[in-house]
Design an enzyme around this catalytic site. Structure first.
Site, PDB file in Angstrom:
ATOM      1  N   ARG A 225       1.155  -1.178   0.210  1.00  0.00           N
ATOM      2  CA  ARG A 225      -0.124   0.333  -0.045  1.00  0.00           C
ATOM      3  C   ARG A 225       1.044   1.109  -0.051  1.00  0.00           C
ATOM      4  O   ARG A 225       1.132   1.256   1.171  1.00  0.00           O
ATOM      5  CB  ARG A 225      -0.938  -0.318   1.192  1.00  0.00           C
ATOM      6  CG  ARG A 225      -1.922   1.240   1.141  1.00  0.00           C
ATOM      7  CD  ARG A 225      -2.402   1.085   2.749  1.00  0.00           C
ATOM      8  NE  ARG A 225      -2.008   1.952   3.443  1.00  0.00           N
ATOM      9  CZ  ARG A 225      -1.805   1.480   4.747  1.00  0.00           C
ATOM     10  NH1 ARG A 225      -2.465   0.013   4.726  1.00  0.00           N
ATOM     11  NH2 ARG A 225      -1.475   2.248   5.333  1.00  0.00           N
ATOM     12  N   GLU A 241       4.396   7.114   2.236  1.00  0.00           N
ATOM     13  CA  GLU A 241       5.555   5.621   2.528  1.00  0.00           C
ATOM     14  C   GLU A 241       4.919   4.734   1.860  1.00  0.00           C
ATOM     15  O   GLU A 241       3.781   5.055   1.203  1.00  0.00           O
ATOM     16  CB  GLU A 241       5.394   5.750   3.968  1.00  0.00           C
ATOM     17  CG  GLU A 241       4.358   5.169   4.151  1.00  0.00           C
ATOM     18  CD  GLU A 241       4.069   4.525   6.133  1.00  0.00           C
ATOM     19  OE1 GLU A 241       5.015   4.839   6.811  1.00  0.00           O
ATOM     20  OE2 GLU A 241       3.299   4.444   6.536  1.00  0.00           O
ATOM     21  N   ASN A 243       4.333   1.021   2.171  1.00  0.00           N
ATOM     22  CA  ASN A 243       3.912   0.109   3.246  1.00  0.00           C
ATOM     23  C   ASN A 243       4.568  -1.550   2.596  1.00  0.00           C
ATOM     24  O   ASN A 243       3.314  -1.933   1.359  1.00  0.00           O
ATOM     25  CB  ASN A 243       2.864  -0.223   3.748  1.00  0.00           C
ATOM     26  CG  ASN A 243       2.088   1.212   4.214  1.00  0.00           C
ATOM     27  OD1 ASN A 243       3.190   1.369   6.005  1.00  0.00           O
ATOM     28  ND2 ASN A 243       1.448   1.968   3.613  1.00  0.00           N
ATOM     29  N   SER A 248      -2.512  -3.626   6.319  1.00  0.00           N
ATOM     30  CA  SER A 248      -4.151  -3.118   6.508  1.00  0.00           C
ATOM     31  C   SER A 248      -5.023  -2.417   5.736  1.00  0.00           C
ATOM     32  O   SER A 248      -5.547  -1.736   5.574  1.00  0.00           O
ATOM     33  CB  SER A 248      -3.887  -3.580   7.760  1.00  0.00           C
ATOM     34  OG  SER A 248      -4.079  -1.042   8.417  1.00  0.00           O
ATOM     35  N   LYS A 406      12.373   2.884   6.271  1.00  0.00           N
ATOM     36  CA  LYS A 406      12.223   4.557   5.775  1.00  0.00           C
ATOM     37  C   LYS A 406      13.476   4.550   5.220  1.00  0.00           C
ATOM     38  O   LYS A 406      13.293   5.842   3.665  1.00  0.00           O
ATOM     39  CB  LYS A 406      11.600   5.021   6.481  1.00  0.00           C
ATOM     40  CG  LYS A 406      10.407   5.015   7.960  1.00  0.00           C
ATOM     41  CD  LYS A 406       9.488   5.613   6.455  1.00  0.00           C
ATOM     42  CE  LYS A 406       8.018   5.225   8.067  1.00  0.00           C
ATOM     43  NZ  LYS A 406       7.500   3.875   8.002  1.00  0.00           N
ATOM     44  N   LYS A 460      11.437  11.095  10.937  1.00  0.00           N
ATOM     45  CA  LYS A 460      10.930   9.597  11.134  1.00  0.00           C
ATOM     46  C   LYS A 460      12.369   8.553  11.003  1.00  0.00           C
ATOM     47  O   LYS A 460      13.232   8.510  10.987  1.00  0.00           O
ATOM     48  CB  LYS A 460      10.461   9.034  10.087  1.00  0.00           C
ATOM     49  CG  LYS A 460       9.131  10.013   9.340  1.00  0.00           C
ATOM     50  CD  LYS A 460       8.869   9.333   7.730  1.00  0.00           C
ATOM     51  CE  LYS A 460       7.676   9.847   7.839  1.00  0.00           C
ATOM     52  NZ  LYS A 460       6.748   9.715   6.943  1.00  0.00           N
ATOM     53  N   GLU A 464       6.925   1.490  12.019  1.00  0.00           N
ATOM     54  CA  GLU A 464       5.376   0.696  11.132  1.00  0.00           C
ATOM     55  C   GLU A 464       4.631   1.144  12.155  1.00  0.00           C
ATOM     56  O   GLU A 464       5.225   0.921  13.407  1.00  0.00           O
ATOM     57  CB  GLU A 464       5.056  -0.284  10.619  1.00  0.00           C
ATOM     58  CG  GLU A 464       6.483  -0.615   9.176  1.00  0.00           C
ATOM     59  CD  GLU A 464       6.338   0.680   8.161  1.00  0.00           C
ATOM     60  OE1 GLU A 464       5.309   1.062   7.990  1.00  0.00           O
ATOM     61  OE2 GLU A 464       7.445   1.019   7.620  1.00  0.00           O
ATOM     62  N   GLY A 465       3.144   1.377  11.954  1.00  0.00           N
ATOM     63  CA  GLY A 465       1.885   1.139  12.502  1.00  0.00           C
ATOM     64  C   GLY A 465       0.707   2.583  13.109  1.00  0.00           C
ATOM     65  O   GLY A 465       0.753   2.695  13.823  1.00  0.00           O
ATOM     66  N   ARG A 547      -7.756   7.807   4.315  1.00  0.00           N
ATOM     67  CA  ARG A 547      -8.056   7.546   6.112  1.00  0.00           C
ATOM     68  C   ARG A 547      -8.043   9.312   6.251  1.00  0.00           C
ATOM     69  O   ARG A 547      -7.810   9.851   6.212  1.00  0.00           O
ATOM     70  CB  ARG A 547      -7.299   7.287   7.118  1.00  0.00           C
ATOM     71  CG  ARG A 547      -6.669   5.477   6.567  1.00  0.00           C
ATOM     72  CD  ARG A 547      -5.692   5.220   7.388  1.00  0.00           C
ATOM     73  NE  ARG A 547      -4.807   5.339   6.163  1.00  0.00           N
ATOM     74  CZ  ARG A 547      -3.430   5.021   6.281  1.00  0.00           C
ATOM     75  NH1 ARG A 547      -2.962   4.943   7.133  1.00  0.00           N
ATOM     76  NH2 ARG A 547      -2.503   5.193   5.392  1.00  0.00           N
TER      77      ARG A 547
END
Length: 571
Positions: A225, A241, A243, A248, A406, A460, A464-465, A547
């Site tokens: 993603r 970024e 992923n 998810s 990253k 950064k 992740e998350g 989002r």
């Protein structure tokens, strides 16, 4: 990422809510955004000119007003006095995006009805997560359900930028595969990070062991993603970024698109919106199809797909939607195992076959293993190594995982770096236009500029998350600290240009309560890539995730508690 579901969308004390009883629900919230938004001043050669910075030039009040907000008690409409203090918000000209509907004049009874219908729809159609207040909600399906946080209406998004994001998805898929095959590049690029970041070091150790035994991944599966924001000043779609592990919300993201189409089918005439402007979203079906094709390439009909999960997972229903699609559409059976369970039950046969609990595993699909907290002991690291050593298809392999860090993102943004992995100049140009400014902390000039104007940067780590980045004064504080200490800890971070998207008023629904607020959005475009040796079987864009979060929030993860699920309305 698929982290444990926690509190979602923390609102400031200035937010007012109205709780509804009876047959309708419309808790109403409004808040002005105090955050100053400034011009994006970066170009695509990773240079920055502070002289281009302009001060905020426009002030406007919150879009909320001292109107007679009302709540429905049975059939009676009771006005509620609003005691929220309206604050002014400073921003650039043109930064407040024109909303899809008139948020000043929208009929509140209509919104009440839409919220109620949306909550019913979510309950009936599986747009749910585990309720953090219920102890077993992350372990036992069906216990402690609550609707996933969502925006009541889709977010406007330019169709041209949507088309671009879809167009570059297969190119990014191919790039990740090429990068994953260059083991020396991955080891060299992350060598300084390895010295100061124990988690990245652990991943690199496994990767190095695979290089030393010349482990080949003939069947390579990536479910990715790529996340973007639309920069207001430049009108460019800039990548945040990419992923490559545990991308998810393919399951729940589809549900939100369906929810919004359903609401507009019923209420679109009243608010002037056409449900056909919401793009179709088939991410869960496309991901299931890619997993099924990987299972087919493995060519052992009795083998299973194993989903690697966290011990407590309140976002389990997003995962179950995918497993259900695999079984229902492709007759592929899945099992769910934690890393600790895999360490206890797993073994590799002499031919490389992976067995877990005596069952052969064809495909390992990671929805855990992306964060240090997923490895509380050596048992979890042993499990990760065991899976990498096996002949099972890994989604992702350790090299795909590292390709999404990253630091690698920052390395790929360097001049002439993409040419190392891609040949097509047009493809390279398209990707470069999506790159925001990215810098190593070895660049003393950019460090100086970031200390002077920290609001223009994001710092950064290799994580992740959600909830891991530094913004604003925290950027300056940490950069100054690293300079004084003079250690190599700077290798654990990168600097990224901060993107300033336009702000829109919207309705955010969380835990049955509707809040009205200023918000910004982030578009994630899914991609699937499957290759068996020289044959590319799948390389396509696979739907999207929108989002939305309050504009005063820095972080953006839904499961981490910062945002709500949304869909897009093509404009």
């Amino acid at each position: 990422m698929g982290v444990a579901y926690s509190s979602l969308l923390s609102l400031s004390p200035c937010t007012a809510t109205i709780h509804i009883t009876g047959s309708s629900l419309f808790p109403y919230a409004s808040k002005a955004n105090p955050e100053r938004v400034i011009n994006s001043i970066f170009n695509h050669t990773n240079n920055i000119c502070l002289a281009n910075l302009q001060k905020p030039t426009k002030k406007f009040g919150s879009f909320s007003r001292y109107s007679h907000n009302s709540t429905c008690l049975g059939s009676k409409i009771v006005p509620l006095k609003c005691c929220v203090k309206v604050r002014e918000m400073e921003t650039q000209e043109r930064i407040l995006q024109k909303p899809l509907i008139d948020f000043y004049g929208v009929d509140e009874e209509l919104v009440q009805k839409m919220v109620y219908d949306a909550l019913v729809w979510s309950s009936l159609h599986g747009l749910v997560v585990g309720d953090k207040s219920v102890q077993r909600s992350g372990k036992v399906p069906g216990v402690g359900l609550v609707h996933a946080p969502f925006a009541l209406l889709p977010m406007a998004f330019p169709e041209s930028h949507w088309n671009l994001a879809c167009e570059v998805a297969p190119i990014f898929n191919e790039l990740i595969d090429r990068v994953s095959l260059d083991g020396k590049f991955l080891q060299d690029a992350l060598s300084r990070t390895k010295k100061v970041d124990a988690f990245t070091s652990g991943l690199l150790d496994i990767h190095l062991k695979m290089l030393e035994i010349n482990k080949k991944e003939d069947i390579r599966l990536g479910l990715h993603r790529s996340d973007y924001m639309l920069d207001e000043q430049t009108k460019l779609l800039l990548q945040i970024e990419l992923n490559t592990i545990s991308a998810s919300f393919p399951g729940l993201g589809c549900r939100v698109s369906e929810l919004h189409r359903s609401l507009l089918n019923y209420h679109g005439e009243h608010i002037g919106l056409d449900p056909r402007r919401i793009p179709g979203n088939t991410s869960v079906d496309k991901f299931a199809e890619a997993l099924a094709k990987a299972w087919t390439e493995y060519n052992r009909p009795r083998a299973l797909v194993m989903v690697v999960v966290q011990p407590e997972e309140r976002n389990m229903y997003d995962q179950h939607w995918l497993c259900e699609a695999l079984k229902d559409r492709h007759n592929v059976t899945t099992i769910r195992k934690t890393l600790a369970e895999i360490d206890k039950e797993g073994e590799i046969l002499p031919d490389g076959t992976l067995l877990v609990g005596g069952q052969e595993i064809s495909v390992v699909y990671f929805r855990a293993g992306y964060a240090p907290t997923d490895y509380p002991s050596e048992a979890e690291w042993r499990a990760r190594l065991l899976m990498e050593q096996s002949s099972a298809v890994k989604c992702p392999s350790i090299s795909y995982h590292l390709a999404g860090t990253k630091k690698i993102q920052q390395e790929l943004a360097k001049p002439n770096m993409l040419e190392r992995f891609l040949e097509n100049k047009e493809d390279i140009s398209k990707l470069q236009k999506c790159f925001a400014g990215l810098w190593s902390l070895e660049d003393s000039d950019i460090i100086r500029k970031a200390i002077e104007r920290p609001e223009l940067f994001v710092m950064k780590p290799q994580r992740e998350g959600g909830g891991n980045n530094f913004y604003g004064d925290d950027v300056r504080t940490n950069l100054v600290r690293l300079q004084k200490e003079g250690t190599q800890e700077d290798a654990a971070y990168i600097l990224m240009q901060r993107i300033f998207p336009s702000v829109s008023p919207t309705f955010l629904v969380r835990e049955g309560i509707c809040h009205k607020d200023h918000a910004i959005s982030e578009l994630g475009v899914y991609g699937a890539y499957l290759r068996n040796k020289e044959k590319v079987i799948v390389n396509e864009q696979c739907g999207y995730l929108m989002r939305t979060k309050v504009s005063s929030s820095n972080e953006g993860g839904v499961a981490a508690g910062f945002a709500v699920l949304d869909s897009i309305y093509l404009s």
